[in-house]
Design an enzyme around this catalytic site. Sequence first.
Site, PDB file in Angstrom:
ATOM      1  N   ASP A  34       2.103  -2.698  -0.832  1.00  0.00           N
ATOM      2  CA  ASP A  34       2.727  -3.801  -1.567  1.00  0.00           C
ATOM      3  C   ASP A  34       4.040  -3.335  -2.196  1.00  0.00           C
ATOM      4  O   ASP A  34       4.753  -4.121  -2.832  1.00  0.00           O
ATOM      5  CB  ASP A  34       1.779  -4.437  -2.584  1.00  0.00           C
ATOM      6  CG  ASP A  34       1.309  -3.478  -3.661  1.00  0.00           C
ATOM      7  OD1 ASP A  34       1.654  -2.280  -3.585  1.00  0.00           O
ATOM      8  OD2 ASP A  34       0.595  -3.934  -4.576  1.00  0.00           O
ATOM      9  N   SER A  35       4.397  -2.062  -1.959  1.00  0.00           N
ATOM     10  CA  SER A  35       5.755  -1.590  -2.284  1.00  0.00           C
ATOM     11  C   SER A  35       6.781  -2.426  -1.528  1.00  0.00           C
ATOM     12  O   SER A  35       7.970  -2.387  -1.847  1.00  0.00           O
ATOM     13  CB  SER A  35       5.910  -0.103  -1.909  1.00  0.00           C
ATOM     14  OG  SER A  35       5.491   0.130  -0.581  1.00  0.00           O
ATOM     15  N   ASP A  73      -2.434  -2.904   1.724  1.00  0.00           N
ATOM     16  CA  ASP A  73      -2.726  -3.081   0.305  1.00  0.00           C
ATOM     17  C   ASP A  73      -3.279  -4.464   0.016  1.00  0.00           C
ATOM     18  O   ASP A  73      -2.779  -5.463   0.545  1.00  0.00           O
ATOM     19  CB  ASP A  73      -1.431  -2.939  -0.523  1.00  0.00           C
ATOM     20  CG  ASP A  73      -1.278  -1.565  -1.132  1.00  0.00           C
ATOM     21  OD1 ASP A  73      -2.313  -0.925  -1.437  1.00  0.00           O
ATOM     22  OD2 ASP A  73      -0.128  -1.138  -1.311  1.00  0.00           O
ATOM     23  N   LYS A 102      -6.641  -1.161   1.011  1.00  0.00           N
ATOM     24  CA  LYS A 102      -6.485  -0.280  -0.159  1.00  0.00           C
ATOM     25  C   LYS A 102      -6.418  -1.154  -1.399  1.00  0.00           C
ATOM     26  O   LYS A 102      -5.753  -2.196  -1.392  1.00  0.00           O
ATOM     27  CB  LYS A 102      -5.215   0.566  -0.034  1.00  0.00           C
ATOM     28  CG  LYS A 102      -4.891   1.388  -1.285  1.00  0.00           C
ATOM     29  CD  LYS A 102      -3.883   2.481  -1.003  1.00  0.00           C
ATOM     30  CE  LYS A 102      -2.436   2.069  -1.056  1.00  0.00           C
ATOM     31  NZ  LYS A 102      -1.984   1.539  -2.362  1.00  0.00           N
ATOM     32  N   GLU A 104      -6.187  -0.942  -5.884  1.00  0.00           N
ATOM     33  CA  GLU A 104      -5.939  -0.115  -7.057  1.00  0.00           C
ATOM     34  C   GLU A 104      -7.059  -0.314  -8.070  1.00  0.00           C
ATOM     35  O   GLU A 104      -7.490  -1.440  -8.301  1.00  0.00           O
ATOM     36  CB  GLU A 104      -4.593  -0.492  -7.686  1.00  0.00           C
ATOM     37  CG  GLU A 104      -3.420  -0.239  -6.763  1.00  0.00           C
ATOM     38  CD  GLU A 104      -2.072  -0.565  -7.408  1.00  0.00           C
ATOM     39  OE1 GLU A 104      -2.004  -0.804  -8.627  1.00  0.00           O
ATOM     40  OE2 GLU A 104      -1.077  -0.592  -6.657  1.00  0.00           O
ATOM     41  N   GLU A 171      -1.893   8.864  -6.902  1.00  0.00           N
ATOM     42  CA  GLU A 171      -0.441   8.737  -7.093  1.00  0.00           C
ATOM     43  C   GLU A 171      -0.048   9.299  -8.454  1.00  0.00           C
ATOM     44  O   GLU A 171      -0.623   8.922  -9.485  1.00  0.00           O
ATOM     45  CB  GLU A 171      -0.026   7.257  -6.989  1.00  0.00           C
ATOM     46  CG  GLU A 171       1.464   7.063  -7.260  1.00  0.00           C
ATOM     47  CD  GLU A 171       2.007   5.694  -6.863  1.00  0.00           C
ATOM     48  OE1 GLU A 171       1.243   4.864  -6.328  1.00  0.00           O
ATOM     49  OE2 GLU A 171       3.207   5.465  -7.094  1.00  0.00           O
TER      50      GLU A 171
HETATM   51  O1  KIV Z   1       2.449   0.275  -2.016  1.00  0.00           O
HETATM   52  C1  KIV Z   1       2.644   1.425  -1.612  1.00  0.00           C
HETATM   53  O2  KIV Z   1       3.554   1.716  -0.838  1.00  0.00           O
HETATM   54  C2  KIV Z   1       1.744   2.469  -2.077  1.00  0.00           C
HETATM   55  C3  KIV Z   1       2.233   3.868  -1.935  1.00  0.00           C
HETATM   56  C4  KIV Z   1       2.993   4.243  -3.145  1.00  0.00           C
HETATM   57  C5  KIV Z   1       1.157   4.813  -1.646  1.00  0.00           C
HETATM   58  O3  KIV Z   1       0.709   2.205  -2.601  1.00  0.00           O
END
Ligand code: KIV
Length: 253
Positions: A34-35, A73, A102, A104, A171
Amino acid sequence: MKPRRDAIVALTAYDFSFARALDAAGVDLVLVGDSLGMVIQGHETTLPVTMDEMIYHCRCTAAGLERAVLMVDMPFMSHISPDEALRNAGRLMKEGGAQMVKLEGGREQSEVVRRLSENGIPVCAHLGLRPQSVHKLGGYRVQGREQDAAERMCQDALALQGAGADLLLLECVPSDLASRITGEVDVPVIGIGAGAGTDGQILVLHDMLGLTPGRIPRFVRNFMLDASSIQEALALYADAVREARFPAPEHGF
Ligand code: KIV
């Protein structure tokens, strides 16, 4: 790969062309992070990214991969209950083509992880600096420096593994703590800003290609500085991770 001590090489990607380049470079794990809210959409944080946007970028990325595992994500607020998480993770797999999701969070996500795992969805749990909680954490800061926070993170890692997590991502965690967690759990651990003691490494693609303007986080290395093409920079990164030359001590905390 963990028992063999083969380092896991991971990078983010958000579209077909970069996914194809990463696959050709031998990257093992591709994350549609989600970056993308920051590096693709230009937001200040990852919070505005929607499920539909994650699915779109996941589908674009899936089209470019033949070999690498595709992880995606779960965006902010998409896993606030086990039912909601299952519905959204199901969409990421069915509509986006993801092979793993993934999310958080620490042990408070155990029920969510358990529900996904019981329904055949591989899960990576993201600990340490959790960018979706940036406002709660008070900024993008290293996590787990204090003894009690370090102990909590170890317990979180074990709880999430117990709930069915297949992979952990750490992270911005002190290198000693990341090594300790990697040794205490059976599942593989990949790190970003977590030192050289994890089972693998991940970076945001735009950071390691030197495309991110402004201050570069300490844990990033710009691989384009030693390369004459994107393909060469990706190969340099993969080799450096596999040969334990990246991250170097100066990239850790
Ligand atoms: O969203 C993302 O790119 C991430 C990385 C920082 C691992 O979670």
